[in-house]
Scaffold this motif. Structure first.
Motif, PDB file in Angstrom:
ATOM      1  N   THR A  37       0.855  -1.193   0.000  1.00 43.60           N
ATOM      2  CA  THR A  37       0.000   0.000   0.000  1.00 43.60           C
ATOM      3  C   THR A  37       0.888   1.238   0.000  1.00 43.60           C
ATOM      4  N   LEU A  38       0.305   2.382  -0.342  1.00 41.70           N
ATOM      5  CA  LEU A  38       1.052   3.627  -0.303  1.00 41.70           C
ATOM      6  C   LEU A  38       1.465   3.932   1.128  1.00 41.70           C
ATOM      7  N   SER A  39       2.699   4.398   1.288  1.00 39.97           N
ATOM      8  CA  SER A  39       3.163   4.788   2.610  1.00 39.97           C
ATOM      9  C   SER A  39       2.518   6.113   3.005  1.00 39.97           C
ATOM     10  N   PHE A  40       2.619   6.445   4.284  1.00 44.29           N
ATOM     11  CA  PHE A  40       2.106   7.741   4.743  1.00 44.29           C
ATOM     12  C   PHE A  40       2.808   8.877   4.018  1.00 44.29           C
ATOM     13  N   LYS A  41       4.115   8.760   3.838  1.00 42.59           N
ATOM     14  CA  LYS A  41       4.871   9.781   3.106  1.00 42.59           C
ATOM     15  C   LYS A  41       4.336   9.937   1.692  1.00 42.59           C
ATOM     16  N   GLU A  42       4.081   8.826   1.004  1.00 44.69           N
ATOM     17  CA  GLU A  42       3.575   8.884  -0.371  1.00 44.69           C
ATOM     18  C   GLU A  42       2.170   9.467  -0.415  1.00 44.69           C
ATOM     19  N   ILE A  43       1.353   9.123   0.553  1.00 40.54           N
ATOM     20  CA  ILE A  43       0.009   9.700   0.624  1.00 40.54           C
ATOM     21  C   ILE A  43       0.093  11.208   0.769  1.00 40.54           C
ATOM     22  N   MET A  44       0.988  11.677   1.636  1.00 39.72           N
ATOM     23  CA  MET A  44       1.147  13.123   1.821  1.00 39.72           C
ATOM     24  C   MET A  44       1.628  13.800   0.541  1.00 39.72           C
ATOM     25  N   GLU A  45       2.479  13.125  -0.222  1.00 43.44           N
ATOM     26  CA  GLU A  45       2.980  13.700  -1.465  1.00 43.44           C
ATOM     27  C   GLU A  45       1.882  13.820  -2.503  1.00 43.44           C
ATOM     28  N   THR A  46       0.914  12.911  -2.486  1.00 43.92           N
ATOM     29  CA  THR A  46      -0.189  13.003  -3.448  1.00 43.92           C
ATOM     30  C   THR A  46      -1.062  14.225  -3.169  1.00 43.92           C
ATOM     31  N   GLY A  94       5.101  17.500  -1.278  1.00 42.79           N
ATOM     32  CA  GLY A  94       6.020  16.510  -0.743  1.00 42.79           C
ATOM     33  C   GLY A  94       7.394  16.621  -1.371  1.00 42.79           C
ATOM     34  N   LEU A  95       8.409  16.155  -0.631  1.00 48.03           N
ATOM     35  CA  LEU A  95       9.774  16.112  -1.133  1.00 48.03           C
ATOM     36  C   LEU A  95      10.173  14.669  -1.364  1.00 48.03           C
ATOM     37  N   ASP A  96      11.207  14.456  -2.192  1.00 46.94           N
ATOM     38  CA  ASP A  96      11.700  13.110  -2.389  1.00 46.94           C
ATOM     39  C   ASP A  96      12.206  12.546  -1.072  1.00 46.94           C
ATOM     40  N   ASP A  97      11.929  11.286  -0.795  1.00 49.59           N
ATOM     41  CA  ASP A  97      12.390  10.635   0.446  1.00 49.59           C
ATOM     42  C   ASP A  97      13.697   9.925   0.153  1.00 49.59           C
ATOM     43  N   GLN A  98      14.795  10.547   0.586  1.00 52.99           N
ATOM     44  CA  GLN A  98      16.109   9.984   0.296  1.00 52.99           C
ATOM     45  C   GLN A  98      16.372   8.721   1.119  1.00 52.99           C
TER      46      GLN A  98
END
Length: 381
Positions: free
Chosen positions: A362-371, A375-379
């Protein structure tokens, strides 16, 4: 209402605010416990009482003292000290304070065994054992408890317990002067001790000359209080239930949470004054401001309180506290935040395990926030 009871009630309100009726019912149970157990109404394990801070604990001990000072023994003590305290108890009430340690489980088993030892040939042999905990206890220990009540509210000030009117004698006298059998609420459940206390208090208030309209208000308040007690009595839930509820609240809040989620080792585009209100991430954790985390937790707390929810989330491995030297959990460890310009600041944050927040497939919380934008790239992903 008799003057002494009115004065007593007003003092409890000063100490405990909206939790006054709960404290009054607990006091009634403690006062009448020998007689209740003689009638077959008792607890076969310790009663867990959860307070929110040390002030509440002191106030509760003062109110519950009854005839003589209550014994308060730490459950971290060696088992022989616990046995001694149980033997030397006066009247029918003894307190133990929850404390982690090598003897904790053995001591809890001791308490359960003693609580269930009731000789119906004499009411004086019954013993009400109360385990006091500040904030709550891990879910794995609830099986050693008869049930739990939570004292959340505080009054407006701390007052001298020495001025608290004596209520034990009037309560005992009323029990003896009344056909007490019609005061008993008996369904075979541990919560019957509080149901009977509620019936007793209503009768006590009525015969003390309480006005009809005032009596209706008390009756409605008692019904509401019993419903709250029943909600948390033995249904505290499993730690994983709290994780699922928190994840749902977190992902549902993506539309209004502050964005983006920043890499805590390289924060770009954020003023220093705003560092404490942002959400951060690294290889292993998400970091949330405490106020934001508690807002998300409100649907989880119910009548058990915020600290209880934090303990459940900690036990499930979602919330990662900092361990103090005394074994106590500190839920907001200091986290180093580094800006792109090299500025460093240590900020107290709630630390959440990424592998508990994010689920495979599933989409991560970080990815959900980016949608949602920003959002910034998660290094570190």
């Amino acid at each position: 209402m008799q003057g002494e009871l009115k004065e007593y009630f007003e003092t409890l309100e000063t100490l405990f605010g909206s939790a006054t009726l709960r404290i009054l019912m607990l006091k009634t149970v403690a006062t009448l416990y020998p007689a209740l157990s003689f009638e077959g109404i008792s607890l076969e394990a310790p009663l867990l009482v959860v307070v929110q801070n040390e002030r509440q604990l002191r106030s509760l001990l003062g109110v519950m003292r009854g005839y003589g000072r209550p014994v308060l023994k730490s459950l971290a003590a060696p088992p022989k000290e616990i046995r001694k305290a149980l033997v030397n108890t006066t009247y029918n009430l003894i307190f133990f304070r929850y404390a982690p340690g090598r003897y904790l489980l053995e001591n809890l088993e001791q308490l359960t065994q003693r609580a269930s030892e009731i000789d119906l040939s004499t009411p004086s042999n019954s013993l009400l054992i109360i385990v006091l905990a500040v904030g709550g206890i891990p879910a794995r220990y609830f099986e050693n408890m008869a049930g739990a009540i939570y004292i959340q509210d505080e009054g407006s000030m701390e007052t001298s317990i020495e001025t608290l009117p004596e209520i034990e004698r009037p309560f005992i006298l009323h029990w003896l002067q009344t056909d007490n059998r019609y005061l008993i609420s008996q369904s075979g459940e541990p919560l019957d001790v509080f149901r009977t206390a509620e019936v007793f208090l209503r009768d006590f208030l009525k015969t003390s000359g309480c006005e009809e309209d005032e009596m209706e208000g008390y009756e409605a308040a008692f019904v509401e209080e019993l419903e709250k007690l029943e909600e948390v009595w033995d249904t505290v839930g499993e730690p994983d239930d709290y994780v699922n509820a928190f994840r749902e609240a977190l992902f549902d809040a993506a539309d209004w949470l502050p964005r983006p989620v920043f890499d805590r080792s390289k924060v770009e585009g954020l003023a220093s004054d705003d560092l404490k209100s942002a959400i951060y991430i690294d290889c292993h954790y998400y970091y949330l401001p405490s106020a934001l985390f508690e807002a998300l937790c409100k649907p989880l707390t119910g009548n058990a309180g915020m600290t209880h929810a934090k303990i459940m989330l900690t036990e499930a491995g979602l919330l990662i506290p900092e361990k103090g030297e005394n074994g106590r959990n500190y839920f907001t460890p200091k986290v180093e935040i580094i800006t792109a310009m090299g500025y460093k600041e240590r900020i107290r944050m709630i630390r959440l395990a990424r592998d508990k927040v994010d689920r495979p497939g599933t989409l991560s919380f970080k990815e959900i926030m980016e949608t949602k934008g920003g959002g910034l790239d998660d290094q570190n992903r």
